[in-house]
Design a protein around this motif. Structure first.
Motif, PDB file in Angstrom:
ATOM      1  N   PRO A  81      71.713  15.644 -43.557  1.00  0.00           N
ATOM      2  CA  PRO A  81      71.009  16.151 -42.614  1.00  0.00           C
ATOM      3  C   PRO A  81      71.875  16.524 -41.271  1.00  0.00           C
ATOM      4  O   PRO A  81      73.127  15.916 -41.028  1.00  0.00           O
ATOM      5  CB  PRO A  81      69.917  15.013 -42.080  1.00  0.00           C
TER       6      PRO A  81
ATOM      7  N   LEU B 209      71.128  16.863 -49.501  1.00  0.00           N
ATOM      8  CA  LEU B 209      71.982  17.584 -48.665  1.00  0.00           C
ATOM      9  C   LEU B 209      71.970  16.662 -47.361  1.00  0.00           C
ATOM     10  O   LEU B 209      71.023  15.851 -46.941  1.00  0.00           O
ATOM     11  CB  LEU B 209      71.230  18.729 -48.236  1.00  0.00           C
TER      12      LEU B 209
ATOM     13  N   ARG C  72      61.062  18.113 -43.786  1.00  0.00           N
ATOM     14  CA  ARG C  72      62.565  18.411 -43.863  1.00  0.00           C
ATOM     15  C   ARG C  72      63.248  17.375 -44.176  1.00  0.00           C
ATOM     16  O   ARG C  72      64.400  17.727 -45.220  1.00  0.00           O
ATOM     17  CB  ARG C  72      63.021  18.893 -42.312  1.00  0.00           C
ATOM     18  N   ASP C  73      63.070  16.140 -43.722  1.00  0.00           N
ATOM     19  CA  ASP C  73      64.080  15.191 -44.182  1.00  0.00           C
ATOM     20  C   ASP C  73      63.970  14.703 -45.676  1.00  0.00           C
ATOM     21  O   ASP C  73      64.548  14.493 -46.257  1.00  0.00           O
ATOM     22  CB  ASP C  73      63.645  13.944 -43.375  1.00  0.00           C
TER      23      ASP C  73
ATOM     24  N   THR D 290      70.956  23.832 -46.030  1.00  0.00           N
ATOM     25  CA  THR D 290      70.830  23.030 -45.016  1.00  0.00           C
ATOM     26  C   THR D 290      70.397  23.729 -43.878  1.00  0.00           C
ATOM     27  O   THR D 290      69.352  23.251 -43.056  1.00  0.00           O
ATOM     28  CB  THR D 290      72.216  22.325 -45.012  1.00  0.00           C
TER      29      THR D 290
ATOM     30  N   VAL E  92      66.726  22.907 -41.738  1.00  0.00           N
ATOM     31  CA  VAL E  92      66.721  22.253 -40.360  1.00  0.00           C
ATOM     32  C   VAL E  92      66.333  23.382 -39.368  1.00  0.00           C
ATOM     33  O   VAL E  92      65.222  22.985 -38.436  1.00  0.00           O
ATOM     34  CB  VAL E  92      68.371  22.040 -39.949  1.00  0.00           C
TER      35      VAL E  92
ATOM     36  N   LEU F 285      65.856  17.570 -47.581  1.00  0.00           N
ATOM     37  CA  LEU F 285      67.154  17.482 -47.804  1.00  0.00           C
ATOM     38  C   LEU F 285      67.589  16.520 -48.500  1.00  0.00           C
ATOM     39  O   LEU F 285      68.436  16.433 -49.225  1.00  0.00           O
ATOM     40  CB  LEU F 285      67.571  17.223 -46.071  1.00  0.00           C
TER      41      LEU F 285
ATOM     42  N   ILE G  13      75.135  25.645 -50.200  1.00  0.00           N
ATOM     43  CA  ILE G  13      74.643  24.571 -49.706  1.00  0.00           C
ATOM     44  C   ILE G  13      74.408  24.335 -48.135  1.00  0.00           C
ATOM     45  O   ILE G  13      73.437  24.057 -47.619  1.00  0.00           O
ATOM     46  CB  ILE G  13      75.630  23.410 -50.170  1.00  0.00           C
ATOM     47  N   GLU G  14      75.581  24.918 -47.368  1.00  0.00           N
ATOM     48  CA  GLU G  14      75.357  25.258 -45.962  1.00  0.00           C
ATOM     49  C   GLU G  14      74.038  25.970 -45.711  1.00  0.00           C
ATOM     50  O   GLU G  14      73.257  25.763 -44.520  1.00  0.00           O
ATOM     51  CB  GLU G  14      76.556  25.747 -45.378  1.00  0.00           C
TER      52      GLU G  14
ATOM     53  N   ALA H 228      73.051  22.580 -36.094  1.00  0.00           N
ATOM     54  CA  ALA H 228      72.716  23.807 -37.136  1.00  0.00           C
ATOM     55  C   ALA H 228      72.746  24.976 -36.404  1.00  0.00           C
ATOM     56  O   ALA H 228      73.377  26.008 -36.984  1.00  0.00           O
ATOM     57  CB  ALA H 228      71.242  23.377 -37.634  1.00  0.00           C
TER      58      ALA H 228
END
Length: 103
Positions: free
Chosen positions: A67, A65, A56-57, A21, A25, A60, A17-18, A73
């Motif tokens: 933002p 996920l 991107r938004d 993300t 970003v 996510l 997940i990280e 990031a």
């Protein structure tokens, strides 16, 4: 863990997940370790892909996920990458090259 065919490797997230993300970003994450400025990389990306922020938004949001800012990031990517060696360096057991080079 990111490992390429050239023998470079680094951690890119504490978990999947990280990692997803942070890469969403900062798709130019590999250039951060080469010393390029975050603002310069972001400007270049947006010049080539003016809809990047919207896409991107949407990505996510679709993946559920949270933002994060580009600065956060980048800090998280660099922190997790610093943990790569010595515990997370992949090895190629039947290869003359042995260990990957940590980025």
């Amino acid at each position: 863990m990111y490992a390429d065919s050239e023998g470079q490797a680094t951690l890119i997230g504490a978990d999947l997940i990280e990692a997803v993300t942070l890469i969403a970003v900062l798709p130019f994450w590999r250039d951060l370790a080469k010393g390029f400025a975050l603002s310069e990389l972001g400007s270049d990306l947006r010049a080539d892909h003016p809809d990047f922020d919207t896409e991107r938004d949407r990505l996510l949001h679709t993946l559920g996920l949270a933002p994060v800012s580009e600065e956060e990031a980048a800090a998280r990517l660099l922190a997790v990458a610093a943990r790569t060696a010595p515990d997370y360096v992949p090895r190629v057991p039947d290869d003359d090259y042995g260990r990957f080079q940590v980025q």
